[in-house]
Scaffold this active site. Sequence first.
Site, PDB file in Angstrom:
ATOM      1  N   TYR A  75      -1.982  -0.743  10.501  1.00  0.00           N
ATOM      2  CA  TYR A  75      -2.001  -1.077   9.068  1.00  0.00           C
ATOM      3  C   TYR A  75      -0.721  -0.576   8.396  1.00  0.00           C
ATOM      4  O   TYR A  75      -0.066  -1.318   7.650  1.00  0.00           O
ATOM      5  CB  TYR A  75      -3.245  -0.451   8.427  1.00  0.00           C
ATOM      6  CG  TYR A  75      -3.422  -0.772   6.959  1.00  0.00           C
ATOM      7  CD1 TYR A  75      -3.922  -2.004   6.550  1.00  0.00           C
ATOM      8  CD2 TYR A  75      -3.096   0.162   5.973  1.00  0.00           C
ATOM      9  CE1 TYR A  75      -4.087  -2.303   5.205  1.00  0.00           C
ATOM     10  CE2 TYR A  75      -3.262  -0.131   4.623  1.00  0.00           C
ATOM     11  CZ  TYR A  75      -3.764  -1.365   4.254  1.00  0.00           C
ATOM     12  OH  TYR A  75      -3.922  -1.649   2.915  1.00  0.00           O
ATOM     13  N   SER A  86       0.854  -1.196   0.000  1.00  0.00           N
ATOM     14  CA  SER A  86       0.000   0.000   0.000  1.00  0.00           C
ATOM     15  C   SER A  86       0.887   1.242   0.000  1.00  0.00           C
ATOM     16  O   SER A  86       2.056   1.175   0.386  1.00  0.00           O
ATOM     17  CB  SER A  86      -0.847   0.006   1.271  1.00  0.00           C
ATOM     18  OG  SER A  86      -1.502   1.231   1.463  1.00  0.00           O
ATOM     19  N   LYS A 114       2.199  -2.852   6.495  1.00  0.00           N
ATOM     20  CA  LYS A 114       2.579  -2.707   5.086  1.00  0.00           C
ATOM     21  C   LYS A 114       4.059  -2.314   4.959  1.00  0.00           C
ATOM     22  O   LYS A 114       4.726  -2.689   3.981  1.00  0.00           O
ATOM     23  CB  LYS A 114       1.664  -1.704   4.379  1.00  0.00           C
ATOM     24  CG  LYS A 114       0.207  -2.193   4.263  1.00  0.00           C
ATOM     25  CD  LYS A 114       0.083  -3.508   3.492  1.00  0.00           C
ATOM     26  CE  LYS A 114      -1.373  -3.889   3.218  1.00  0.00           C
ATOM     27  NZ  LYS A 114      -1.501  -5.169   2.511  1.00  0.00           N
TER      28      LYS A 114
END
Length: 244
Positions: free
Chosen positions: A149, A136, A153
């Site tokens: 998150y 991402s 990533k």
Amino acid sequence: MNISFEGKRILVTGAGQGIGKDLALHLSRAKATVIALSKTKENLDALTKLDPTIQTVCVNLRDWNMTQKAVESVLPIDLLVNNAGVACLKPFVNATLEDCDLTFDVNVKSIVSVSQVVVKDMIRRKVSGSIVNVSSQASHCALKDHAIYCASKGAVDMLTKTMALELGPHNIRVNTVNPTVVMTEMGKLGWSDANKAKEMLSKIPLGRFAEIKEVNDAIVFLLSDYSSMTTGAAFPVEGGFLAA
Ligand code: NAP
């Protein structure tokens, strides 16, 4: 992107919905034998209704041993897309142990468990391969309420580089795609709020979110021989967000 994958067996994780589902259908149209892995049987059933040639594996990627057994049962795999992911979005101070465990189990540890099985078999068969890990823009840039998150990533990008380093001598390439917001179920979770979306859009030079097809075109390129000298790279699909 019209590239033929005739004769190739391709495993896509998180193929029950969103980016992975569209990718599985695309790769099947491109003549690959597609194995779609996900945890919700109804989603996999819906996928095979659309394309009965797609094989399915229903397993929870949080279960390391069951996952490795399930992947072993569909070998050999020529090309792998580690796409499954989750997002637990909340302020950093409120993130729980369960948020951290779930996020790292699915977003990071499953890449290790799935890839190990696939790669050991590739090395044993002395064949080349390509692995794409779906990361991402959040691996490069801090986003509010995305602490766990973003961290996961970031780990995906570094895991990818290390895999590329160790697997390069076996002619197995490993890269990431790093998309901006895509309006899948996950995308809606973070960006349905008009004010949040407006703020994010204002930071994207192309002025829009990514389409699923744009992410999948990048994945297809990285799976294919058109990227035969590219490994350990993070391929942005973010409309210039990271350049700004
Ligand atoms: P999505 O629509 O929520 O789909 C996620 C897929 O992952 C689903 O098929 C889901 O399975 C599967 N999955 C989740 N947990 C699993 C588990 N424990 N075991 C097996 N499968 C599991 O998400 P998406 O937007 O397509 O995201 C795909 C990838 O793109 C993710 O890695 C995500 O981080 C990344 N990404 C997304 C965006 C975005 O804005 N959407 C932006 C950048 C990167 P079920 O179908 O069984 O629920």
